[in-house]
Scaffold this motif. Structure first.
Motif, PDB file in Angstrom:
ATOM      1  N   GLN A 187       0.821  -1.209   0.000  1.00 15.47           N
ATOM      2  CA  GLN A 187       0.000   0.000   0.000  1.00 15.47           C
ATOM      3  C   GLN A 187       0.856   1.259   0.000  1.00 15.47           C
ATOM      4  OE1 GLN A 187      -3.225   1.099   0.119  1.00 15.47           O
ATOM      5  NE2 GLN A 187      -3.975  -0.939  -0.447  1.00 15.47           N
ATOM      6  N   MET A 188       1.847   1.275   0.855  1.00 15.88           N
ATOM      7  CA  MET A 188       2.594   2.500   1.094  1.00 15.88           C
ATOM      8  C   MET A 188       3.674   2.748   0.055  1.00 15.88           C
ATOM      9  SD  MET A 188       1.232   3.917   3.639  1.00 15.88           S
ATOM     10  CE  MET A 188       2.448   5.211   3.835  1.00 15.88           C
ATOM     11  N   PHE A 189       4.293   1.678  -0.422  1.00 15.77           N
ATOM     12  CA  PHE A 189       5.520   1.891  -1.191  1.00 15.77           C
ATOM     13  C   PHE A 189       5.529   1.245  -2.565  1.00 15.77           C
ATOM     14  CE2 PHE A 189       6.751   2.284   3.265  1.00 15.77           C
ATOM     15  CZ  PHE A 189       7.342   3.541   3.236  1.00 15.77           C
ATOM     16  N   ALA A 190       4.550   0.413  -2.870  1.00 11.01           N
ATOM     17  CA  ALA A 190       4.699  -0.338  -4.108  1.00 11.01           C
ATOM     18  C   ALA A 190       3.584  -0.129  -5.117  1.00 11.01           C
ATOM     19  CB  ALA A 190       4.807  -1.819  -3.793  1.00 11.01           C
ATOM     20  N   ARG A 191       2.337  -0.102  -4.653  1.00  9.03           N
ATOM     21  CA  ARG A 191       1.231  -0.259  -5.596  1.00  9.03           C
ATOM     22  C   ARG A 191       1.237   0.794  -6.706  1.00  9.03           C
ATOM     23  NH1 ARG A 191      -4.547  -1.959  -3.699  1.00  9.03           N
ATOM     24  NH2 ARG A 191      -3.368  -3.871  -3.593  1.00  9.03           N
ATOM     25  N   GLN A 192       1.181   2.057  -6.286  1.00 10.42           N
ATOM     26  CA  GLN A 192       1.057   3.128  -7.271  1.00 10.42           C
ATOM     27  C   GLN A 192       2.273   3.163  -8.195  1.00 10.42           C
ATOM     28  OE1 GLN A 192       0.352   6.908  -5.443  1.00 10.42           O
ATOM     29  NE2 GLN A 192       0.983   7.983  -7.294  1.00 10.42           N
ATOM     30  N   ALA A 193       3.419   3.039  -7.576  1.00 12.48           N
ATOM     31  CA  ALA A 193       4.654   3.088  -8.352  1.00 12.48           C
ATOM     32  C   ALA A 193       4.721   1.918  -9.318  1.00 12.48           C
ATOM     33  CB  ALA A 193       5.848   3.055  -7.418  1.00 12.48           C
ATOM     34  N   GLY A 194       4.293   0.756  -8.847  1.00 14.71           N
ATOM     35  CA  GLY A 194       4.327  -0.434  -9.694  1.00 14.71           C
ATOM     36  C   GLY A 194       3.520  -0.219 -10.952  1.00 14.71           C
ATOM     37  N   ALA A 195       2.336   0.410 -10.778  1.00 13.94           N
ATOM     38  CA  ALA A 195       1.448   0.613 -11.914  1.00 13.94           C
ATOM     39  C   ALA A 195       2.095   1.520 -12.955  1.00 13.94           C
ATOM     40  CB  ALA A 195       0.143   1.231 -11.432  1.00 13.94           C
ATOM     41  N   THR A 196       2.711   2.612 -12.487  1.00 13.03           N
ATOM     42  CA  THR A 196       3.274   3.541 -13.461  1.00 13.03           C
ATOM     43  C   THR A 196       4.527   2.965 -14.110  1.00 13.03           C
ATOM     44  OG1 THR A 196       4.447   4.604 -11.668  1.00 13.03           O
ATOM     45  CG2 THR A 196       2.406   5.640 -12.357  1.00 13.03           C
ATOM     46  N   SER A 197       5.334   2.297 -13.323  1.00 11.45           N
ATOM     47  CA  SER A 197       6.617   1.860 -13.869  1.00 11.45           C
ATOM     48  C   SER A 197       6.451   0.760 -14.903  1.00 11.45           C
ATOM     49  CB  SER A 197       7.542   1.391 -12.760  1.00 11.45           C
ATOM     50  OG  SER A 197       7.151   0.100 -12.342  1.00 11.45           O
ATOM     51  N   HIS A 198       5.356  -0.009 -14.764  1.00 12.56           N
ATOM     52  CA  HIS A 198       5.199  -1.081 -15.737  1.00 12.56           C
ATOM     53  C   HIS A 198       4.353  -0.647 -16.919  1.00 12.56           C
ATOM     54  CE1 HIS A 198       7.226  -4.297 -13.581  1.00 12.56           C
ATOM     55  NE2 HIS A 198       6.877  -3.646 -12.500  1.00 12.56           N
ATOM     56  N   GLY A 199       3.756   0.568 -16.800  1.00  9.89           N
ATOM     57  CA  GLY A 199       2.881   1.038 -17.857  1.00  9.89           C
ATOM     58  C   GLY A 199       3.590   1.169 -19.188  1.00  9.89           C
ATOM     59  N   HIS A 200       4.886   1.514 -19.136  1.00 14.21           N
ATOM     60  CA  HIS A 200       5.593   1.759 -20.385  1.00 14.21           C
ATOM     61  C   HIS A 200       5.825   0.483 -21.185  1.00 14.21           C
ATOM     62  CE1 HIS A 200       8.909   0.601 -17.687  1.00 14.21           C
ATOM     63  NE2 HIS A 200       9.432   0.109 -18.778  1.00 14.21           N
ATOM     64  N   ARG A 201       5.442  -0.629 -20.595  1.00 18.26           N
ATOM     65  CA  ARG A 201       5.657  -1.863 -21.343  1.00 18.26           C
ATOM     66  C   ARG A 201       4.573  -2.098 -22.389  1.00 18.26           C
ATOM     67  NH1 ARG A 201       7.672  -6.029 -16.664  1.00 18.26           N
ATOM     68  NH2 ARG A 201       9.658  -5.024 -16.256  1.00 18.26           N
ATOM     69  N   HIS A 202       3.604  -1.168 -22.453  1.00 15.21           N
ATOM     70  CA  HIS A 202       2.562  -1.311 -23.468  1.00 15.21           C
ATOM     71  C   HIS A 202       3.185  -1.482 -24.842  1.00 15.21           C
ATOM     72  CE1 HIS A 202      -1.342  -1.229 -21.857  1.00 15.21           C
ATOM     73  NE2 HIS A 202      -1.108  -0.188 -21.081  1.00 15.21           N
ATOM     74  N   GLY A 203       2.697  -2.468 -25.573  1.00 15.23           N
ATOM     75  CA  GLY A 203       3.183  -2.650 -26.928  1.00 15.23           C
ATOM     76  C   GLY A 203       4.551  -3.306 -26.983  1.00 15.23           C
ATOM     77  N   MET A 204       5.113  -3.595 -25.828  1.00 15.42           N
ATOM     78  CA  MET A 204       6.430  -4.240 -25.839  1.00 15.42           C
ATOM     79  C   MET A 204       6.273  -5.746 -25.864  1.00 15.42           C
ATOM     80  SD  MET A 204       8.717  -2.229 -23.097  1.00 15.42           S
ATOM     81  CE  MET A 204       9.986  -3.477 -23.080  1.00 15.42           C
ATOM     82  N   HIS A 205       7.325  -6.375 -26.305  1.00 12.12           N
ATOM     83  CA  HIS A 205       7.357  -7.828 -26.224  1.00 12.12           C
ATOM     84  C   HIS A 205       8.438  -8.198 -25.224  1.00 12.12           C
ATOM     85  CE1 HIS A 205       4.711  -8.537 -29.646  1.00 12.12           C
ATOM     86  NE2 HIS A 205       5.215  -7.394 -30.075  1.00 12.12           N
ATOM     87  N   MET A 206       8.067  -8.951 -24.237  1.00  9.65           N
ATOM     88  CA  MET A 206       9.063  -9.295 -23.240  1.00  9.65           C
ATOM     89  C   MET A 206       8.779 -10.696 -22.729  1.00  9.65           C
ATOM     90  SD  MET A 206       9.975  -7.219 -19.839  1.00  9.65           S
ATOM     91  CE  MET A 206      10.865  -5.840 -20.495  1.00  9.65           C
ATOM     92  N   GLN A 207       9.800 -11.522 -22.770  1.00  9.67           N
ATOM     93  CA  GLN A 207       9.608 -12.893 -22.316  1.00  9.67           C
ATOM     94  C   GLN A 207       9.297 -12.918 -20.826  1.00  9.67           C
ATOM     95  OE1 GLN A 207      12.783 -15.554 -23.320  1.00  9.67           O
ATOM     96  NE2 GLN A 207      11.776 -17.306 -22.376  1.00  9.67           N
ATOM     97  N   GLY A 208       8.379 -13.797 -20.432  1.00 10.65           N
ATOM     98  CA  GLY A 208       7.982 -13.894 -19.024  1.00 10.65           C
ATOM     99  C   GLY A 208       9.143 -14.341 -18.157  1.00 10.65           C
ATOM    100  N   GLU A 209       9.105 -13.949 -16.893  1.00 15.77           N
ATOM    101  CA  GLU A 209      10.195 -14.319 -15.989  1.00 15.77           C
ATOM    102  C   GLU A 209      10.087 -15.777 -15.568  1.00 15.77           C
ATOM    103  OE1 GLU A 209      10.939 -11.918 -12.667  1.00 15.77           O
ATOM    104  OE2 GLU A 209      11.210 -10.097 -13.834  1.00 15.77           O
ATOM    105  N   ASP A 210      11.259 -16.355 -15.304  1.00 15.68           N
ATOM    106  CA  ASP A 210      11.266 -17.701 -14.726  1.00 15.68           C
ATOM    107  C   ASP A 210      10.812 -17.595 -13.275  1.00 15.68           C
ATOM    108  OD1 ASP A 210      12.283 -18.771 -17.048  1.00 15.68           O
ATOM    109  OD2 ASP A 210      14.367 -18.501 -16.423  1.00 15.68           O
ATOM    110  N   GLN A 211      10.140 -18.596 -12.811  1.00 16.84           N
ATOM    111  CA  GLN A 211       9.700 -18.617 -11.416  1.00 16.84           C
ATOM    112  C   GLN A 211      10.307 -19.821 -10.709  1.00 16.84           C
ATOM    113  OE1 GLN A 211       7.933 -16.273  -9.845  1.00 16.84           O
ATOM    114  NE2 GLN A 211       7.791 -15.051 -11.714  1.00 16.84           N
ATOM    115  N   HIS A 212      10.475 -19.680  -9.420  1.00 19.45           N
ATOM    116  CA  HIS A 212      11.089 -20.748  -8.627  1.00 19.45           C
ATOM    117  C   HIS A 212      10.210 -21.092  -7.437  1.00 19.45           C
ATOM    118  CE1 HIS A 212      15.055 -20.497 -10.626  1.00 19.45           C
ATOM    119  NE2 HIS A 212      14.649 -19.276 -10.877  1.00 19.45           N
ATOM    120  N   ALA A 213      10.177 -22.355  -7.103  1.00 19.65           N
ATOM    121  CA  ALA A 213       9.453 -22.766  -5.901  1.00 19.65           C
ATOM    122  C   ALA A 213      10.109 -24.034  -5.362  1.00 19.65           C
ATOM    123  CB  ALA A 213       7.985 -23.019  -6.216  1.00 19.65           C
ATOM    124  N   LYS A 214       9.777 -24.353  -4.135  1.00 21.82           N
ATOM    125  CA  LYS A 214      10.284 -25.588  -3.537  1.00 21.82           C
ATOM    126  C   LYS A 214       9.124 -26.538  -3.361  1.00 21.82           C
ATOM    127  CE  LYS A 214      14.071 -23.392  -1.156  1.00 21.82           C
ATOM    128  NZ  LYS A 214      14.771 -23.072   0.071  1.00 21.82           N
TER     129      LYS A 214
END
Lengths: 105, 313
Positions: free
Chosen positions: B111-138
């Motif tokens: 709420q305090m530090f991530a949500r709003q910033a996350g939305a704006t910072s990822h907005g520029h990826r519109h129209g971009m092609h980017m391979q999805g990240e690998d994920q890890h779990a145990k």
């Protein structure tokens, strides 16, 4: 948050038959080729294959590289410190396994 | 949402210097690093400490945190004042951290530090092609699963970006075939099951680190499996045929006469299966029955007379 579909997925073991290249390992642990190369030099990772183009990393290397990356990032440990930490962790795991085997007697 | 007292988490006072904060963080990060620590709640504590440091190490985000005032207590119910999001983008860093499963932050942090910033910072990826990240779990499996192969259902929280670049965590339930012959510490790859790609690009892969749940009977060392077999003194001395439970079912085992405690009997190829199958070791132990009745005490006295035996000589 929602729950998505369920299907049975095939998985493959990353070992000596299925392995990762240098480029793939970089992507998996989000590090650069230079960093991975420095870990190989320090003996943190021991790929099979002759030269860098032919390097093959197994599943154990994936876990070690991710741990190395985490130690580098979270604790700011340098390459030789990482090599030492991983060697000591290996020893601890071996000793714990030995202890578990003899603990009943 | 619960308030997070980041100063308390790091064990520093509110007027601590940046050096003091860094020192406190380093000390706690070493203590609770999940791969190094033996503390039971290491992973949760490591995340808390990392989150606290992320906010307090940066003078601007620390200042905006300090604006909330010093009267809040850890865990107290908290509603953020309107428009209070600091606008810092920790999202990018979090995603790069490569540690833990999808960098889980507290609701407070989101709420305090991530949500709003996350939305704006990822907005520029519109129209971009980017391979999805690998994920890890145990994933934890039973030793028996490695002998037979298994199907396991696991739940994962995975970061997903929507069309507007908002990052949300999505719960995914996957049913996975675990191949026969898997060993502890090995890695499984599920191609294309990581985060979705952006703009139609390829999805990332999902990597699963496999470990065995501790077993009350079996201990595992690489491909080899150990099991304890308690024997009565006469079975160890005279030899016996005994049925032993193994991960593959019961086997009939011949105990050689005069077997000492700690003797290992190897069943070749009965460890974890595979091209180089492991071995199963049956470790013999001798259990002594207590002498309670007169007849039992007499039996021990007879033993004493029959043997000229001093275990300390």
């Amino acid at each position: 948050m929602n729950t998505s579909f369920q299907q049975t997925l095939e998985s493959e073991i990353i070992d000596d038959n299925v392995h990762l290249t240098l480029v793939e390992l970089c992507k998996v642990c989000k590090s650069s080729e230079d960093v991975i190369r420095s870990w190989v030099v320090e003996g943190v990772l021991m790929p099979s294959g002759q030269d860098q183009q032919g390097w093959h990393f197994n599943g154990i290397a994936v876990q070690r590289a991710r741990l190395a990356q985490s130690l580098a990032q979270e604790l700011e440990i340098n390459e030789s410190g990482i090599a030492l930490a991983l060697d000591l962790l290996d020893r601890i795991h071996q000793l714990e396994a030995q202890l578990a085997r003899i603990s009943h007697y | 949402m619960k308030f997070k007292d980041y100063y308390e988490t790091l064990g520093v006072s509110r007027d601590a210097s940046p050096e003091q904060i860094k020192t406190a963080y380093r000390k706690l990060a070493r203590k609770y690093h999940p791969d190094v620590s033996k503390e039971s709640d290491a992973e949760a504590r490591f995340k808390e400490v990392g989150e606290a440091y992320k906010v307090l190490k940066d003078s601007e985000s620390r200042a905006s945190y300090d604006q909330l005032g010093a009267n809040w207590k850890n865990g107290q119910d908290f509603q953020p004042p309107p428009g209070s999001s600091s606008g810092f983008d920790f999202r990018g860093q979090g995603a790069q951290a490569g540690f833990g499963e999808g960098m889980d932050f507290s609701d407070f942090f989101e709420q305090m530090f991530a949500r709003q910033a996350g939305a704006t910072s990822h907005g520029h990826r519109h129209g971009m092609h980017m391979q999805g990240e690998d994920q890890h779990a145990k994933v934890q499996i039973d030793l028996e699963d490695a002998y037979r192969g298994a199907e396991r259902t696991i739940s994962l929280r995975m970061p997903v970006a929507d069309g507007h670049g908002h990052i949300a965590h999505q719960e995914r339930t996957l049913s996975i075939k675990i191949p026969k012959g898997i060993r502890a510490g090995q890695t499984l790859r599920l191609a294309g099951q990581g985060s979705a790609g952006i703009g139609g690009a390829k999805a990332g892969d999902l990597y699963l680190e496999v470990n065995f749940r501790p077993h009350s009977r079996y201990r595992v060392d690489g491909r080899d499996v150990y099991v304890d077999l308690p024997l009565a003194p006469w079975e160890a001395a005279l030899g016996a045929n005994i049925s032993v439970a193994t991960p593959e079912g019961a086997v009939e085992l011949t105990i050689p006469a005069n077997s000492a405690s700690g003797r290992k009997l190897r069943l070749k190829g009965k460890g974890i299966p595979g091209k180089d199958a492991g071995d199963l070791y049956v470790v013999l132990g001798i259990a002594l029955p207590a002498a309670k009745t007169d007849q039992q005490k007499e039996a021990y006295r007879n033993l004493q007379q029959a043997f000229d035996f001093n275990p300390r000589s």
